[in-house]
Design a protein around this motif. Sequence first.
Motif, PDB file in Angstrom:
ATOM      1  N   PHE A  95       0.837  -1.194   0.000  1.00 37.12           N
ATOM      2  CA  PHE A  95       0.000   0.000   0.000  1.00 37.12           C
ATOM      3  C   PHE A  95       0.874   1.246   0.000  1.00 37.12           C
ATOM      4  N   SER A  96       0.329   2.337  -0.578  1.00 33.95           N
ATOM      5  CA  SER A  96       1.037   3.612  -0.572  1.00 33.95           C
ATOM      6  C   SER A  96       0.036   4.743  -0.370  1.00 33.95           C
ATOM      7  N   ALA A  97       0.542   5.906   0.020  1.00 33.80           N
ATOM      8  CA  ALA A  97      -0.309   7.079   0.224  1.00 33.80           C
ATOM      9  C   ALA A  97      -0.992   7.500  -1.081  1.00 33.80           C
ATOM     10  N   ALA A  98      -0.409   7.167  -2.205  1.00 33.07           N
ATOM     11  CA  ALA A  98      -0.990   7.508  -3.508  1.00 33.07           C
ATOM     12  C   ALA A  98      -2.315   6.784  -3.759  1.00 33.07           C
ATOM     13  N   MET A  99      -2.643   5.762  -2.968  1.00 36.49           N
ATOM     14  CA  MET A  99      -3.879   4.995  -3.158  1.00 36.49           C
ATOM     15  C   MET A  99      -5.106   5.706  -2.579  1.00 36.49           C
ATOM     16  N   VAL A 100      -4.915   6.744  -1.787  1.00 38.58           N
ATOM     17  CA  VAL A 100      -6.052   7.489  -1.229  1.00 38.58           C
ATOM     18  C   VAL A 100      -6.882   8.042  -2.381  1.00 38.58           C
ATOM     19  N   GLY A 101      -8.173   7.787  -2.336  1.00 39.46           N
ATOM     20  CA  GLY A 101      -9.098   8.206  -3.387  1.00 39.46           C
ATOM     21  C   GLY A 101      -9.423   7.119  -4.389  1.00 39.46           C
ATOM     22  N   TYR A 102      -8.659   6.039  -4.411  1.00 39.11           N
ATOM     23  CA  TYR A 102      -8.935   4.936  -5.326  1.00 39.11           C
ATOM     24  C   TYR A 102     -10.170   4.161  -4.881  1.00 39.11           C
ATOM     25  N   THR A 103     -10.869   3.593  -5.846  1.00 38.74           N
ATOM     26  CA  THR A 103     -11.979   2.692  -5.551  1.00 38.74           C
ATOM     27  C   THR A 103     -11.394   1.311  -5.276  1.00 38.74           C
ATOM     28  N   VAL A 104     -11.944   0.640  -4.252  1.00 35.42           N
ATOM     29  CA  VAL A 104     -11.482  -0.704  -3.898  1.00 35.42           C
ATOM     30  C   VAL A 104     -12.696  -1.630  -3.829  1.00 35.42           C
ATOM     31  N   TYR A 105     -12.494  -2.855  -4.284  1.00 35.16           N
ATOM     32  CA  TYR A 105     -13.532  -3.893  -4.277  1.00 35.16           C
ATOM     33  C   TYR A 105     -13.039  -5.039  -3.401  1.00 35.16           C
ATOM     34  N   VAL A 106     -13.836  -5.385  -2.377  1.00 35.01           N
ATOM     35  CA  VAL A 106     -13.451  -6.445  -1.444  1.00 35.01           C
ATOM     36  C   VAL A 106     -14.494  -7.558  -1.507  1.00 35.01           C
ATOM     37  N   PRO A 107     -14.171  -8.691  -2.137  1.00 32.42           N
ATOM     38  CA  PRO A 107     -15.116  -9.802  -2.235  1.00 32.42           C
ATOM     39  C   PRO A 107     -15.517 -10.320  -0.854  1.00 32.42           C
ATOM     40  N   GLY A 108     -16.801 -10.581  -0.691  1.00 29.22           N
ATOM     41  CA  GLY A 108     -17.307 -11.166   0.539  1.00 29.22           C
ATOM     42  C   GLY A 108     -17.552 -10.199   1.677  1.00 29.22           C
ATOM     43  N   ALA A 109     -17.129  -8.932   1.552  1.00 23.11           N
ATOM     44  CA  ALA A 109     -17.261  -7.974   2.650  1.00 23.11           C
ATOM     45  C   ALA A 109     -18.518  -7.115   2.552  1.00 23.11           C
ATOM     46  N   GLY A 110     -19.255  -7.229   1.466  1.00 21.32           N
ATOM     47  CA  GLY A 110     -20.463  -6.434   1.278  1.00 21.32           C
ATOM     48  C   GLY A 110     -21.689  -7.079   1.909  1.00 21.32           C
ATOM     49  N   ALA A 111     -22.828  -6.461   1.701  1.00 22.84           N
ATOM     50  CA  ALA A 111     -24.090  -6.971   2.228  1.00 22.84           C
ATOM     51  C   ALA A 111     -24.329  -8.393   1.731  1.00 22.84           C
ATOM     52  N   SER A 112     -24.780  -9.245   2.606  1.00 23.00           N
ATOM     53  CA  SER A 112     -25.070 -10.651   2.308  1.00 23.00           C
ATOM     54  C   SER A 112     -23.877 -11.388   1.708  1.00 23.00           C
ATOM     55  N   GLY A 113     -22.659 -10.947   2.058  1.00 28.77           N
ATOM     56  CA  GLY A 113     -21.455 -11.606   1.564  1.00 28.77           C
ATOM     57  C   GLY A 113     -21.059 -11.227   0.154  1.00 28.77           C
ATOM     58  N   GLY A 114     -21.683 -10.180  -0.386  1.00 26.80           N
ATOM     59  CA  GLY A 114     -21.346  -9.715  -1.730  1.00 26.80           C
ATOM     60  C   GLY A 114     -20.062  -8.897  -1.735  1.00 26.80           C
ATOM     61  N   VAL A 115     -19.809  -8.240  -2.830  1.00 24.20           N
ATOM     62  CA  VAL A 115     -18.603  -7.430  -2.987  1.00 24.20           C
ATOM     63  C   VAL A 115     -18.841  -6.045  -2.383  1.00 24.20           C
ATOM     64  N   LEU A 116     -17.923  -5.616  -1.514  1.00 25.09           N
ATOM     65  CA  LEU A 116     -17.950  -4.260  -0.969  1.00 25.09           C
ATOM     66  C   LEU A 116     -17.215  -3.353  -1.942  1.00 25.09           C
ATOM     67  N   GLN A 117     -17.890  -2.321  -2.440  1.00 25.90           N
ATOM     68  CA  GLN A 117     -17.255  -1.308  -3.274  1.00 25.90           C
ATOM     69  C   GLN A 117     -17.188  -0.039  -2.463  1.00 25.90           C
ATOM     70  N   THR A 118     -15.989   0.466  -2.240  1.00 21.77           N
ATOM     71  CA  THR A 118     -15.803   1.655  -1.428  1.00 21.77           C
ATOM     72  C   THR A 118     -14.569   2.410  -1.909  1.00 21.77           C
ATOM     73  N   THR A 119     -14.188   3.425  -1.182  1.00 25.62           N
ATOM     74  CA  THR A 119     -13.058   4.268  -1.557  1.00 25.62           C
ATOM     75  C   THR A 119     -12.017   4.261  -0.448  1.00 25.62           C
TER      76      THR A 119
END
Length: 64
Positions: free
Chosen positions: A9-33
């Motif tokens: 990880f680096s400070a340059a990643m701030v503001g990037y969109t990230v997708y985390v499988p299994g961390a979203g509602a009902s075990g779906g993909v969490l899409q966040t920043t």
Amino acid sequence: MLTSGSSKFSAAMVGYTVYVPGAGASGGVLQTTVAGYSDANHLTLTASASTATTAQTVSFLFMR
């Protein structure tokens, strides 16, 4: 908090969109920043996981 053991990880990643499988509602993909950089192994996200996960491969969208 998004944690990684790879120290990629680096400070340059701030503001990037990230997708985390299994961390979203009902075990779906969490899409966040990436909200903040703590160190090479930890990023703060704007949204919290609905489901705790481990050993997931996350994806980043490197366009702002």
